[in-house]
Design an enzyme around this catalytic site. Structure first.
Site, PDB file in Angstrom:
ATOM      1  N   LYS A  52     -25.434  -4.657 -16.054  1.00 30.52           N
ATOM      2  CA  LYS A  52     -24.424  -3.611 -16.250  1.00 30.52           C
ATOM      3  C   LYS A  52     -24.736  -2.343 -15.436  1.00 30.52           C
ATOM      4  CE  LYS A  52     -21.727  -5.779 -19.161  1.00 30.52           C
ATOM      5  NZ  LYS A  52     -22.089  -7.174 -18.904  1.00 30.52           N
TER       6      LYS A  52
HETATM    7  N1  T4K Z   1     -17.728  -7.432 -23.613  1.00 28.99           N
HETATM    8  C1  T4K Z   1     -17.653  -7.738 -22.315  1.00 28.99           C
HETATM    9  C2  T4K Z   1     -16.378  -7.526 -21.599  1.00 28.99           C
HETATM   10  C3  T4K Z   1     -18.792  -8.224 -21.641  1.00 28.99           C
HETATM   11  O1  T4K Z   1     -18.724  -8.537 -20.339  1.00 28.99           O
HETATM   12  C4  T4K Z   1     -19.985  -8.389 -22.353  1.00 28.99           C
HETATM   13  C5  T4K Z   1     -21.169  -8.912 -21.721  1.00 28.99           C
HETATM   14  C6  T4K Z   1     -20.010  -8.044 -23.720  1.00 28.99           C
HETATM   15  C7  T4K Z   1     -18.851  -7.559 -24.320  1.00 28.99           C
HETATM   16  C8  T4K Z   1     -21.246  -8.152 -24.530  1.00 28.99           C
HETATM   17  O2  T4K Z   1     -22.286  -7.333 -24.037  1.00 28.99           O
HETATM   18  P1  T4K Z   1     -23.803  -7.574 -24.535  1.00 28.99           P
HETATM   19  O3  T4K Z   1     -23.760  -7.903 -25.972  1.00 28.99           O
HETATM   20  O4  T4K Z   1     -24.391  -8.676 -23.704  1.00 28.99           O
HETATM   21  O5  T4K Z   1     -24.459  -6.242 -24.312  1.00 28.99           O
HETATM   22  C9  T4K Z   1     -23.705 -12.130 -18.981  1.00 28.99           C
HETATM   23  C10 T4K Z   1     -24.300 -11.392 -20.090  1.00 28.99           C
HETATM   24  O6  T4K Z   1     -25.024 -12.180 -20.989  1.00 28.99           O
HETATM   25  C11 T4K Z   1     -23.343 -10.502 -20.771  1.00 28.99           C
HETATM   26  O7  T4K Z   1     -24.051  -9.373 -21.206  1.00 28.99           O
HETATM   27  C12 T4K Z   1     -22.219 -10.026 -19.871  1.00 28.99           C
HETATM   28  N2  T4K Z   1     -21.170  -9.387 -20.594  1.00 28.99           N
HETATM   29  C13 T4K Z   1     -21.610 -11.155 -19.127  1.00 28.99           C
HETATM   30  C14 T4K Z   1     -20.530 -10.710 -18.196  1.00 28.99           C
HETATM   31  O8  T4K Z   1     -22.585 -11.730 -18.351  1.00 28.99           O
HETATM   32  P2  T4K Z   1     -24.031 -14.197 -17.477  1.00 28.99           P
HETATM   33  O9  T4K Z   1     -24.509 -15.472 -17.992  1.00 28.99           O
HETATM   34  O10 T4K Z   1     -22.824 -14.229 -16.657  1.00 28.99           O
HETATM   35  O11 T4K Z   1     -25.052 -13.330 -16.660  1.00 28.99           O
HETATM   36  P3  T4K Z   1     -26.474 -13.808 -16.220  1.00 28.99           P
HETATM   37  O12 T4K Z   1     -27.403 -13.583 -17.336  1.00 28.99           O
HETATM   38  O13 T4K Z   1     -26.352 -15.167 -15.678  1.00 28.99           O
HETATM   39  O14 T4K Z   1     -26.822 -12.833 -15.046  1.00 28.99           O
HETATM   40  C15 T4K Z   1     -25.964 -12.686 -13.920  1.00 28.99           C
HETATM   41  C16 T4K Z   1     -26.776 -12.422 -12.671  1.00 28.99           C
HETATM   42  O15 T4K Z   1     -27.619 -11.324 -12.830  1.00 28.99           O
HETATM   43  C17 T4K Z   1     -27.639 -13.590 -12.246  1.00 28.99           C
HETATM   44  O16 T4K Z   1     -27.208 -13.975 -10.962  1.00 28.99           O
HETATM   45  C18 T4K Z   1     -29.040 -13.057 -12.132  1.00 28.99           C
HETATM   46  C19 T4K Z   1     -28.910 -11.558 -12.254  1.00 28.99           C
HETATM   47  N3  T4K Z   1     -29.932 -11.022 -13.126  1.00 28.99           N
HETATM   48  C20 T4K Z   1     -29.875 -11.329 -14.472  1.00 28.99           C
HETATM   49  C21 T4K Z   1     -30.836 -10.844 -15.313  1.00 28.99           C
HETATM   50  C22 T4K Z   1     -30.800 -11.204 -16.789  1.00 28.99           C
HETATM   51  C23 T4K Z   1     -30.941 -10.229 -12.610  1.00 28.99           C
HETATM   52  O17 T4K Z   1     -30.991  -9.995 -11.387  1.00 28.99           O
HETATM   53  N4  T4K Z   1     -31.887  -9.726 -13.457  1.00 28.99           N
HETATM   54  C24 T4K Z   1     -31.887 -10.001 -14.790  1.00 28.99           C
HETATM   55  O18 T4K Z   1     -32.751  -9.510 -15.517  1.00 28.99           O
HETATM   56  O19 T4K Z   1     -23.867 -13.453 -18.856  1.00 28.99           O
END
Ligand code: T4K
Length: 419
Positions: free
Chosen positions: A195
């Site tokens: 974020k």
């Molecule tokens: N409402 C909306 C509209 C949202 O988009 C979200 C969350 C929420 C509510 C709820 O927020 P939180 O309760 O999570 O605070 C994610 C997340 O799990 C989620 O937080 C987020 N939206 C959603 C859009 O995406 P993924 O599975 O698409 O993202 P992820 O974990 O695969 O990471 C994406 C990219 O980021 C990867 O290519 C690698 C990179 N990355 C990831 C992490 C964890 C990094 O470079 N470093 C890191 O530490 O889910």
């Protein structure tokens, strides 16, 4: 034509550009180290400082820190006493968490379709989705562009609905001269790793309602009347009571250490993403097979520039989105999908009977959307690599008929160019 990397050609860049890589500065690292050395690493003084600074930033009388936006949304629904038999309207074009929290309360998630241009909840569709059981609406500021909050608030007033904004994408956003976080009774922010402001995991719930703040603070920590900081800071242990069964939703001082410095750097980071955004707009304008975001003029409204999403013109391409993204990945460009509409997820289909065709605009976007990397950790060269890769992949997969029709159009416009 240049050979695609997925077909054995040279990738656009030698190293992989991760989608959503956070930008963490030395100040955050030093603050985290200071917290670790202090011996107070749980909820404590740095969380209180982050809450105070965030509430000033968001122009909100109160900010309650939690461990995710999911927790923030859930707590808002709990204090509104949402329960079985109630309905809460939201957009299908969101992360599953927005709808999941409605399910957790026992209420029914009811979706209403989005505006095709802004990708946000369409106020007209919201109005159509309201029944005598509807008690609340959760508009989501998709990609960081604020929803039409005046229209949504008017509909909510007319129908006696509570408004909880999902501002997970929109920490820096303004709506018609007002800061997002200050408009509705509740606004939830996410500080997940990807974020605009990150605390690794974390969230904030802002509210102007003095009457619910103490209960929110109690509910986020098991329902106890005293958190550990209050119990120990006077020197000795003070007994506590469970006032109601709460949740383990608190933030920690380690996370808040990141938050206070991320907040200070927010404007500078936004400026970086704005520059990258304009490079994408310029570099991808007129590229056949790809459409860039086009948002309406709205004085006093500021985009938080969380996600830059392109829409693929699948009718003009010889491949589907999965292959297009695979080709970009081979060029060493990471991408994402925001989102597969929630009503198309198995749980929502099996439990509530939602089907493909229910929300055509959200489905159209959900089928074609590709999020390009957009992070303050990127530089302009990174953005230009993304542009080169998208152009390369789009050109390669353009259907022959499309190429032919473009050539005919060019001949019609510039007959002299035919030599
Ligand atoms: N409402 C909306 C509209 C949202 O988009 C979200 C969350 C929420 C509510 C709820 O927020 P939180 O309760 O999570 O605070 C994610 C997340 O799990 C989620 O937080 C987020 N939206 C959603 C859009 O995406 P993924 O599975 O698409 O993202 P992820 O974990 O695969 O990471 C994406 C990219 O980021 C990867 O290519 C690698 C990179 N990355 C990831 C992490 C964890 C990094 O470079 N470093 C890191 O530490 O889910």
């Amino acid at each position: 034509m240049t050979l695609l990397a997925c077909e054995g050609g040279q990738p656009v860049r030698p190293d992989f550009l991760v989608f959503g890589r956070p930008k963490i500065g030395e100040e955050e690292i030093a603050e985290v180290a200071d917290t670790l050395r202090s011996g107070w690493i749980g909820f404590g003084p740095k969380c209180l400082r982050f809450e105070a600074e965030f509430s000033r930033f968001a122009h909100a009388p109160h900010a309650v820190s939690v461990n995710s936006a999911t927790a923030a949304l859930h707590l808002a629904l709990i204090v509104l006493d949402m329960r079985r038999g109630d309905e809460v309207v939201t957009t299908p074009l969101t992360f599953a968490a927005t709808a999941n929290v409605i399910v957790h309360t026992g209420a029914r998630p009811v979706f209403a379709d989005v505006d095709p241009q802004t990708q946000n909840l369409d106020p007209g569709e919201l109005e159509r989705a309201i029944t005598p059981r509807t008690r609340a609406v959760i508009p989501v500021h998709m990609t960081g562009w604020p929803c039409e909050m005046d229209a949504i608030a008017a509909i909510a007033r007319k129908n006696g609905l509570q408004v909880i904004e999902d501002a997970a994408h929109a920490v820096e956003a303004w709506y018609r001269g007002r800061k997002i976080g200050s408009l509705s009774r509740f606004t939830a922010f996410s500080f997940y790793a990807t974020k605009n402001l990150t605390t690794a995991e974390g969230g904030m719930l802002t509210t102007y309602d003095d009457s619910v703040v103490e209960r929110l603070r109690i509910l986020r920590l098991h329902g106890l009347d005293k958190d550990a900081w209050k119990r120990y800071s006077q020197g000795g242990f003070v007994p506590y009571q469970t006032l109601e069964p709460g949740f383990k939703y608190n933030m920690t001082d380690i996370q808040a250490s990141l938050g206070v410095h991320q907040l200070k750097r927010l404007e500078r980071n936004l400026e970086v993403r704005e520059r990258l955004w304009h490079l994408y707009d310029e570099g991808l304008a007129g590229v056949e097979g790809v459409r860039t975001p086009r948002l309406p003029a709205s004085p006093g409204t500021r985009h938080a520039r969380h996600l830059y999403t392109i829409q693929l013109d699948l009718e003009k391409l010889s491949v589907d989105r999965a292959q297009f993204m695979k080709a970009l990945s081979a060029e060493n460009i990471g991408t994402g999908i925001h989102f597969v509409p929630v009503h198309l997820h198995r749980f929502y289909q099996n439990t509530y009977g939602y089907r493909r065709g229910d929300f055509p605009e959200a489905e159209r976007i959900g089928d074609r959307t590709v999020s390009l990397p957009l992070s303050a950790s990127m530089d302009e060269d990174d953005a230009l690599d993304v542009v080169t890769a998208v152009r390369k992949v789009a050109r390669h997969y353009l259907l022959r008929e499309t190429v032919a029709s473009i050539a005919i159009e060019a001949e019609t416009v510039m007959p002299d160019a035919r030599v």
